[in-house]
Design an enzyme around this catalytic site. Structure first.
Site, mmCIF file in Angstrom:
data_model
loop_
_atom_site.group_PDB
_atom_site.id
_atom_site.type_symbol
_atom_site.label_atom_id
_atom_site.label_comp_id
_atom_site.label_asym_id
_atom_site.label_seq_id
_atom_site.Cartn_x
_atom_site.Cartn_y
_atom_site.Cartn_z
ATOM 1 N N GLN A 128 11.180 0.732 7.171
ATOM 2 C CA GLN A 128 10.865 -0.396 8.052
ATOM 3 C C GLN A 128 10.072 -1.450 7.284
ATOM 4 O OE1 GLN A 128 7.927 0.532 11.016
ATOM 5 N NE2 GLN A 128 8.628 -1.022 12.422
ATOM 6 N N GLY A 129 10.654 -2.604 7.064
ATOM 7 C CA GLY A 129 9.986 -3.657 6.302
ATOM 8 C C GLY A 129 9.416 -4.727 7.208
ATOM 9 N N SER A 172 5.409 -4.984 7.879
ATOM 10 C CA SER A 172 4.065 -5.414 7.471
ATOM 11 C C SER A 172 4.074 -6.083 6.103
ATOM 12 C CB SER A 172 3.119 -4.209 7.403
ATOM 13 O OG SER A 172 3.115 -3.530 8.626
ATOM 14 N N SER A 208 6.714 2.845 4.470
ATOM 15 C CA SER A 208 6.839 4.308 4.344
ATOM 16 C C SER A 208 8.237 4.679 3.864
ATOM 17 C CB SER A 208 6.594 4.980 5.700
ATOM 18 O OG SER A 208 5.356 4.604 6.228
ATOM 19 N N GLU A 247 9.839 4.321 23.250
ATOM 20 C CA GLU A 247 9.146 5.535 22.835
ATOM 21 C C GLU A 247 7.670 5.596 23.177
ATOM 22 O OE1 GLU A 247 10.674 8.088 21.673
ATOM 23 O OE2 GLU A 247 12.584 7.043 21.681
ATOM 24 N N GLU A 282 -7.535 -0.599 18.153
ATOM 25 C CA GLU A 282 -8.137 -1.817 18.702
ATOM 26 C C GLU A 282 -7.066 -2.671 19.379
ATOM 27 O OE1 GLU A 282 -8.609 -0.699 15.627
ATOM 28 O OE2 GLU A 282 -10.731 -0.167 15.643
#
Ligand SMILES: Cc1cc2nc3c(=O)[nH]c(=O)nc-3n(C[C@H](O)[C@H](O)[C@H](O)COP(=O)(O)OP(=O)(O)OC[C@H]3O[C@@H](n4cnc5c(N)ncnc54)[C@H](O)[C@@H]3O)c2cc1C
Length: 399
Positions: free
Chosen positions: A125-126, A128, A160, A243, A386
């Site tokens: 997953q690209g 961030s 990841s 999810e 947060e």
């Protein structure tokens, strides 16, 4: 909400157990821990599931999935975790898959779905970037049109498993002159495309799951874009809105507690078993009480999610906070309970330094310190605590 034992669900649980008894090879049992399993195991397990019609446990039948209800999916996850099956590729099954099912063209589905189901195409997953995590819409990796290709330049971080993925789903900026959310597009990119560089980041658990990914004039065919140009943000909201019930990772919590009970019944401290020490028994009871509360909430969110009820979103944020905090408390308790053994980490299967040599420590300790350290990140990834509190404040209390 009232909870009654659901006999249909219990029968389904028996069916899953029977399936796992029949089809889980013994050398793949007991392999999973907190992170994605090594690529070879993910591929092999995915192939087995697919060959028996269970390749897409979280998708509707219309999309080639099993068509299970949300509570059934949870049972499947729980039974797999109990036996420690390898993981599936969560990025594609839980995040990208629903996006492709909803937004991809027939040609895109034909290009990807068979390989995904057969375990031949793993994803990362690209999203961030340095400076764009919680504030994802500020991302700067740009994609400029050049004929029938986009030329992508920029950097992603914390990606990841990029080092063992075949494709990446990528958010890019295709228009810098509009409101920031409106200028984002969603691309599917082959990791073998020239111009992509993957650099490892070793995390606090001393393993290699994370990476930086650099894009240097990477040419991506325009027909690898999902949805319209500029539609990437609404696709991302759809992707992140799935999810809720699995936000706490209940199967992992149950596994941790089960292992902790086993350890407490056998581990000696000061001449007595840990479970006989009142302060430890009390700590364990408190952890178990928290887990039961989370379990009830998961069932509640699963029921709401099944009905597409908007409250699943807010409750999902609560589950994410409480579930990840409990993951940290359980793994910390585990490592402390192991005494000196708790300090020993293992060579993780993702790690290029790993070998299969038996380690000179009791089996119970294998990898637990790594897990404890990895779980420090659980209150960050998937939306920080947060940010989850911000969602609760906004949606529940209209603050
Ligand atoms: C183990 C791990 C795996 C990951 N895997 C992936 C991956 O595969 N792909 C991917 O794209 N990303 C991945 N990430 C990145 C992850 O999504 C981000 O770390 C996360 O979104 C937080 O962004 P950030 O790190 O930039 O921190 P920031 O957003 O800069 O946050 C810094 C601090 O400020 C706080 N903060 C930020 N905004 C607010 C706000 N509005 N209100 C209150 N507090 C706020 C945060 O809670 C945090 O404490 C991974 C991260 C980790 C740790």
């Amino acid at each position: 909400m009232e909870f009654h034992p659901d006999s249909g669900l219990e029968a389904f649980r028996q069916e899953v157990r029977q399936f796992l008894r029949q089809h889980l090879p013994s050398d793949l049992a007991g392999r999973a821990r907190s992170t994605r399993s090594p690529a070879a195991e993910v591929r092999r397990w995915q192939k087995i599931l697919n060959e028996h019609g269970w390749g897409a446990p979280y998708w509707a039948k219309a999309h080639g999935g099993t068509g299970w209800s949300v509570p059934q999916m949870l049972v499947f996850d729980e039974e797999c975790a109990a036996l420690g099956t390898p993981t599936q590729d969560g990025f594609v099954h839980k995040l990208l898959g629903p996006v492709l099912n909803q937004f991809a063209t027939p040609a895109q589905k034909a290009a990807h779905m068979p390989a995904i189901l057969a375990g031949e195409r793993l994803w990362c997953q690209g999203f961030s970037e340095p400076g764009s995590g919680s504030d994802l819409a500020s991302l700067r990796t740009r994609a400029e049109l050049d004929g029938d290709h986009y030329v992508v330049n920029g950097q992603k971080i914390w990606t990841s498993y990029a080092h063992e993925s075949d494709w990446i789903f990528l958010l890019v900026r295709t228009d810098a002159n509009v409101k920031k959310q409106a200028g984002i597009s969603f691309l599917l990119v082959d990791m073998k495309t020239p111009g992509i560089t993957v650099r490892p980041i070793r995390s606090i658990d001393d393993c290699h799951h994370l990476n930086e990914v650099f894009f240097d004039n990477v040419r991506v065919p325009v027909d690898h874009r999902v949805g319209a140009e500029g539609e990437g943000w609404s696709i991302t909201k759809f992707l992140l809105n799935n999810e809720h019930a699995s936000a706490a990772d209940l199967p992992a919590l149950k596994r941790y507690l089960r292992e902790l009970h086993q350890l407490a019944a056998t581990q000696q401290a000061g001449g007595e078993r840990l479970i006989e020490r009142p302060e430890f028994a009390l700590r364990l009871a408190r952890l178990e009480a928290q887990l039961r509360a989370i379990d009830m909430m998961v069932q509640r969110v699963a029921a709401l999610e099944q009905e597409h009820h908007p409250a699943a979103h807010t409750l999902g944020s609560m589950l994410k906070i409480r579930g990840t905090e409990l993951q940290q408390q359980l793994t910390e308790c585990h490592v402390e309970a192991l005494g000196d053994y708790g300090a020993v980490a293992y060579a993780h299967p993702h790690d290029e330094r790993a070998d299969d040599a038996p380690l000179p420590l009791q089996d119970a300790a294998r990898g637990l310190a790594n897990d404890m350290f990895f779980r420090r990140a659980s209150t960050i990834y998937g939306g920080t605590s947060e940010v989850q509190r911000g969602i609760i404040a906004k949606l529940l209390f209209q603050l």
